[in-house]
Structures are given as structure tokens and as C-alpha cells.
Design a protein around this motif. Structure first.
Motif, PDB file in Angstrom:
ATOM      1  N   ALA A  10       0.771  -1.175   0.051  1.00 19.51           N
ATOM      2  CA  ALA A  10      -0.054   0.017   0.088  1.00 19.51           C
ATOM      3  C   ALA A  10       0.937   1.135  -0.029  1.00 19.51           C
ATOM      4  N   ARG A  11       1.866   1.230   0.793  1.00 20.72           N
ATOM      5  CA  ARG A  11       2.903   2.398   0.761  1.00 20.72           C
ATOM      6  C   ARG A  11       3.659   2.624  -0.219  1.00 20.72           C
ATOM      7  N   ALA A  53       1.768  10.937 -21.576  1.00 25.46           N
ATOM      8  CA  ALA A  53       0.482  11.237 -20.816  1.00 25.46           C
ATOM      9  C   ALA A  53       0.989  11.269 -19.270  1.00 25.46           C
ATOM     10  N   LEU A  54       1.901  10.203 -19.079  1.00 20.10           N
ATOM     11  CA  LEU A  54       2.364   9.880 -17.802  1.00 20.10           C
ATOM     12  C   LEU A  54       3.256  11.105 -17.348  1.00 20.10           C
ATOM     13  N   PHE A  55       4.146  11.689 -18.245  1.00 22.10           N
ATOM     14  CA  PHE A  55       4.955  12.655 -17.728  1.00 22.10           C
ATOM     15  C   PHE A  55       4.107  14.124 -17.478  1.00 22.10           C
ATOM     16  N   SER A  56       3.163  13.956 -18.332  1.00 25.60           N
ATOM     17  CA  SER A  56       2.093  15.179 -18.146  1.00 25.60           C
ATOM     18  C   SER A  56       1.435  15.114 -16.853  1.00 25.60           C
ATOM     19  N   GLU A  57       0.931  13.978 -16.581  1.00 28.08           N
ATOM     20  CA  GLU A  57       0.007  13.964 -15.385  1.00 28.08           C
ATOM     21  C   GLU A  57       0.948  13.987 -14.249  1.00 28.08           C
ATOM     22  N   ILE A  58       2.090  13.504 -14.050  1.00 28.32           N
ATOM     23  CA  ILE A  58       2.612  13.483 -13.005  1.00 28.32           C
ATOM     24  C   ILE A  58       3.454  14.609 -12.620  1.00 28.32           C
ATOM     25  N   GLN A  84       4.404   2.412  -8.507  1.00 21.21           N
ATOM     26  CA  GLN A  84       4.250   1.710  -9.956  1.00 21.21           C
ATOM     27  C   GLN A  84       3.794   3.013 -11.017  1.00 21.21           C
ATOM     28  N   ASN A  85       3.206   4.039 -10.538  1.00 17.99           N
ATOM     29  CA  ASN A  85       3.172   5.116 -11.294  1.00 17.99           C
ATOM     30  C   ASN A  85       4.387   5.383 -12.248  1.00 17.99           C
ATOM     31  N   PHE A  86       5.336   5.239 -11.582  1.00 17.93           N
ATOM     32  CA  PHE A  86       6.621   5.973 -12.209  1.00 17.93           C
ATOM     33  C   PHE A  86       7.442   4.751 -12.946  1.00 17.93           C
ATOM     34  N   ARG A  87       6.951   3.791 -13.082  1.00 13.66           N
ATOM     35  CA  ARG A  87       7.515   2.534 -13.705  1.00 13.66           C
ATOM     36  C   ARG A  87       7.797   2.736 -15.154  1.00 13.66           C
ATOM     37  N   ASP A  88       6.978   3.329 -15.753  1.00 13.91           N
ATOM     38  CA  ASP A  88       7.089   3.468 -17.339  1.00 13.91           C
ATOM     39  C   ASP A  88       8.000   4.555 -17.509  1.00 13.91           C
ATOM     40  N   ILE A  89       7.947   5.433 -16.697  1.00 16.58           N
ATOM     41  CA  ILE A  89       8.850   7.017 -16.641  1.00 16.58           C
ATOM     42  C   ILE A  89      10.290   6.506 -16.473  1.00 16.58           C
TER      43      ILE A  89
END
Length: 89
Positions: A44-45, A74-79, A50-55
Motif C-alpha cells: 500500500a505504501r 501522458a504519464l509525464f504530463s499527469e505526474i 508503480q505510476n513511475f515505472r514506465d517513466i
């Protein structure tokens, strides 16, 4: 023993070498709940990683042939709040 314990849902109490030593009394129920709780809390922590994995994969190898440019932009833009139009070009 270390190699035998690698993987999910493997516990020391279920290993064959303990059956060879009948005086060894390892009660997995005593520890299994606590270990599962710790594992769930860690997942959980650290789930947002996981959101940064592709980046991170992009940063490690930006010229990768199977890179999905639109998804990565899209990931770069979102994060990071960067316009994805300038990232795609």
C-alpha cells in the motif's frame, strides 16, 4: 534455503527440511498473519511507485523500440504537469 523461499506465498514452515527434524516446532500460524500484514502495508505504501515505472524505464532507455510515446508523454504530463504535446514532439 533462501532460493526455496523466493516467490509469493512460500513459508518456512512448509519446507521439507523441517520434516526431517521432528523436534523442530515451527508454528507458521503464529507468524503468517503478522508477515501478511507487513507485506500488505508495504504494498500500500509503495503502490504509487508503480505510476513511475514506465517513466523510469523510459529514462533508462529512451530509444527503446517498443516505447509507447503517447502513453509515456501522458504519464509525464499527469505526474509532472508538463504539456504532453511538447513531449510527443
Amino acid at each position: 534455503m533462501n532460493v526455496d523461499l523466493q516467490g509469493k506465498n512460500k513459508y518456512i514452515g512448509e519446507m521439507d527440511f523441517l520434516k526431517s527434524y521432528p523436534k523442530t516446532s515451527f508454528k507458521k500460524d503464529k507468524y503468517e498473519t503478522g508477515i501478511d500484514t507487513v507485506l500488505n502495508e508495504l504494498e500500500a505504501r509503495f503502490s504509487e511507485f508503480q505510476n513511475f515505472r514506465d517513466i523510469v524505464q523510459y529514462m533508462a532507455c529512451p530509444f527503446k523500440s517498443d516505447l509507447d510515446v503517447k502513453k509515456t508523454a501522458a504519464l509525464f504530463s499527469e505526474i509532472f504537469g508538463i504539456s504532453k504535446l511538447c513531449l510527443e514532439n
